[in-house]
Scaffold this active site. Structure first.
Site, PDB file in Angstrom:
ATOM      1  N   SER A 168      54.200  55.931  -0.269  1.00  0.00           N
ATOM      2  CA  SER A 168      54.789  55.580  -1.575  1.00  0.00           C
ATOM      3  C   SER A 168      54.248  56.495  -2.677  1.00  0.00           C
ATOM      4  CB  SER A 168      54.428  54.135  -1.941  1.00  0.00           C
ATOM      5  OG  SER A 168      55.039  53.242  -1.047  1.00  0.00           O
ATOM      6  N   ASP A 211      55.535  45.716   4.801  1.00  0.00           N
ATOM      7  CA  ASP A 211      55.645  46.771   5.822  1.00  0.00           C
ATOM      8  C   ASP A 211      54.712  46.513   7.014  1.00  0.00           C
ATOM      9  OD1 ASP A 211      57.521  48.055   4.268  1.00  0.00           O
ATOM     10  OD2 ASP A 211      56.105  49.490   3.406  1.00  0.00           O
ATOM     11  N   LYS A 238      65.236  46.547   6.156  1.00  0.00           N
ATOM     12  CA  LYS A 238      64.323  47.702   6.238  1.00  0.00           C
ATOM     13  C   LYS A 238      64.973  48.770   7.130  1.00  0.00           C
ATOM     14  CE  LYS A 238      61.238  46.144   3.476  1.00  0.00           C
ATOM     15  NZ  LYS A 238      61.048  46.794   2.184  1.00  0.00           N
ATOM     16  N   ARG A 256      64.056  44.197  10.964  1.00  0.00           N
ATOM     17  CA  ARG A 256      62.729  44.088  11.596  1.00  0.00           C
ATOM     18  C   ARG A 256      62.424  42.688  12.120  1.00  0.00           C
ATOM     19  NH1 ARG A 256      59.199  48.139   7.704  1.00  0.00           N
ATOM     20  NH2 ARG A 256      59.826  50.062   8.761  1.00  0.00           N
TER      21      ARG A 256
HETATM   22  C1  S3P Z   1      58.316  51.071  -1.160  1.00  0.00           C
HETATM   23  C2  S3P Z   1      58.659  49.771  -1.412  1.00  0.00           C
HETATM   24  C3  S3P Z   1      58.938  48.785  -0.368  1.00  0.00           C
HETATM   25  C4  S3P Z   1      58.403  49.229   0.993  1.00  0.00           C
HETATM   26  C5  S3P Z   1      58.730  50.665   1.279  1.00  0.00           C
HETATM   27  C6  S3P Z   1      58.163  51.586   0.219  1.00  0.00           C
HETATM   28  C7  S3P Z   1      58.077  51.994  -2.291  1.00  0.00           C
HETATM   29  O1  S3P Z   1      60.337  48.629  -0.251  1.00  0.00           O
HETATM   30  O2  S3P Z   1      58.911  48.398   2.002  1.00  0.00           O
HETATM   31  O3  S3P Z   1      58.221  51.052   2.543  1.00  0.00           O
HETATM   32  O4  S3P Z   1      57.544  53.098  -2.073  1.00  0.00           O
HETATM   33  O5  S3P Z   1      58.403  51.614  -3.420  1.00  0.00           O
HETATM   34  P1  S3P Z   1      61.172  47.590  -1.167  1.00  0.00           P
HETATM   35  O6  S3P Z   1      61.176  48.068  -2.541  1.00  0.00           O
HETATM   36  O7  S3P Z   1      62.553  47.597  -0.563  1.00  0.00           O
HETATM   37  O8  S3P Z   1      60.489  46.269  -0.996  1.00  0.00           O
END
Ligand code: S3P
Length: 428
Positions: free
Chosen positions: A24, A316, A343, A347
């Site tokens: 992220s 995650d 996802k 999942r």
């Molecule tokens: C992320 C937010 C999450 C996470 C993803 C990365 C991000 O998703 O599951 O792997 O970098 O902002 P969501 O915003 O759909 O919850």
């Protein structure tokens, strides 16, 4: 697509791993470097396929990006100088790239088309496009913008006051990135806190943003200042080895450089609730993104219930928590996690189907799963659904199965952890 057979069951599992960069934060470092005028340097960047997709998109917008191992240099004349891409921006398997780019492009001065792989083509984009359209963004796409390919005509936006219908850092971040180019102050209201890397990095790049009691306030028109970003290790990658250490016999795994941002540490709370034998040392709590070292050892595990506000803080990690629960005494309930269905793959179904093949006692529910443990696991051939986290769950399962585990597609793991098998093989 390369299949891989794992014969890792060992009498002990010991070693030290330095966790690779956070996915992220790596994405955001390139995005913010491309917005800010000047040269931004990044260390500890994740060389995963998803983050490389982000680099590729910005290169197509004319931003100069060089890579030297995990160091990245981004030189930009600012967002106003982005060039209109002559080709589609390909976001690969990356939801973060696709959704955050939508927010950024909406307030830019260019026209661009975004497309990704087959998995991205099934993931809902209206959750981002609806608030962006409320900001007056011009976005068109398949099924009225629900799915890629999506075309964005950048323009000046209007601010919004938006209450998030789902806990999603991608949606929140897309709105905040669009808000940079909105004429006034945008407010985002979160019912449950999602990861706050965008807010933290906006501050690192000199922006003024406030966040209090779930209300984020951000004034448009602010210019970002190029800076240096140090990317911590990804706790979502560390999670696979935290679980490996808790599950295996005679284990002691030390994980360095684990990102410990409180909006991401739900996995630690879940492990603690399940009786994991862990010690945590924080390096520097005052850092933009805190990090630490975690030592995990063979553990006597018990079941727990995971639901409510912790879910976005470990969303995650649910596949690997489900594997852990197969070895915990009692009934583990995972609930309020319907987001798992949208996802990289569904999942809930993927985890239940693949762990069932290994002999687990696991049932899908509408918003999660129920796992009864402990159950001995046996070998099987697993389908990864092209989902990195399902692939790594299967590989860690192999540490405790009687018999080999074969993954039908191990390449997908490179999306978030390209050195996963190298790191796994260092444990003795
Ligand atoms: C992320 C937010 C999450 C996470 C993803 C990365 C991000 O998703 O599951 O792997 O970098 O902002 P969501 O915003 O759909 O919850």
């Amino acid at each position: 697509m390369t299949s891989k057979t794992l014969q890792f069951k060992k009498p002990s599992l010991k070693g030290t791993i330095t966790v690779p960069g956070d996915k992220s934060i790596s994405h955001r470092s390139v995005m913010f470097g491309a917005i800010a005028k000047g040269t931004t340097t990044v260390e500890g960047f994740l060389l995963g396929d998803d983050c490389l997709s982000t680099i590729d998109c910005f290169r197509k917008l004319g931003v100069d990006i060089t890579l030297d191992d995990t160091n990245v240099t981004i030189t930009s004349d600012g967002m106003d100088a982005w060039q209109e891409p002559t080709d589609i921006l390909y976001t690969g398997n990356s939801g973060t790239t696709t959704r955050l780019m939508l927010g950024l492009l909406a307030g830019s001065s260019v026209h661009a088309v975004l497309n990704g792989d087959a998995s991205i083509g099934k993931r809902p984009m209206k959750r981002v496009i609806n608030p962006l359209r409320d900001m007056n963004a011009h976005i068109t796409g398949r099924a009225d913008g629900q799915y890629t390919p999506l075309a964005v005509q950048g323009k000046t936006l209007t601010p919004i006051d938006y209450t998030m219908p789902v806990a999603s850092a991608q949606v929140k971040s897309a709105i905040l990135l669009a808000a940079l180019n909105a004429d006034g102050t945008t407010i985002v209201r979160e019912q449950e806190p999602s990861r706050d890397h965008t807010e933290r990095m906006l501050r690192q790049f000199g922006a003024d943003i406030t966040s209090k009691d779930g209300v984020i306030t951000f004034r448009g028109g602010q210019k970002l200042t190029a800076t240096h970003v140090s990317v911590p290790g990804d706790i979502s990658s560390a999670a696979f080895f935290l679980v490996a250490g808790a599950l295996a016999n005679e284990s002691e795994i030390t994980l360095h450089n684990v990102g410990l941002n409180p909006t991401r540490t739900g996995i630690i709370e879940a492990l603690e609730a399940m009786g994991a034998n862990m010690t945590i040392t924080i390096d520097d709590e005052a850092a933009a993104e805190p990090t630490g070292t975690i030592v995990v050892k063979t553990s006597n595990l018990k079941a727990t219930t995971i639901g409510g506000a912790v879910i976005p803080r470990l969303i995650d990690e649910i596949p690997i928590i489900a594997l852990l629960a197969t070895q915990a005494q009692g009934k583990t309930i995972i609930k309020d996690a319907e987001e798992l269905k949208v996802k990289e793959t569904n999942r809930i179904d993927a985890v239940v189907d693949e762990l069932t093949k290994l002999g687990a006692n696991i049932t899908a529910t509408e918003d999660g799963m129920i796992i009864e443990g402990p159950t001995p696991l046996h070998g099987a051939t697993l389908h990864t659904y092209g989902d990195h986290r399902i692939g790594m769950m299967g590989a860690i399962a192999a540490l405790i199965t009687d018999g080999d585990v074969t993954l039908d597609d191990a390449d997908c793991i490179a999306v978030s952890y390209p050195t996963f098998f190298d790191d796994l093989s260092t444990l003795q």
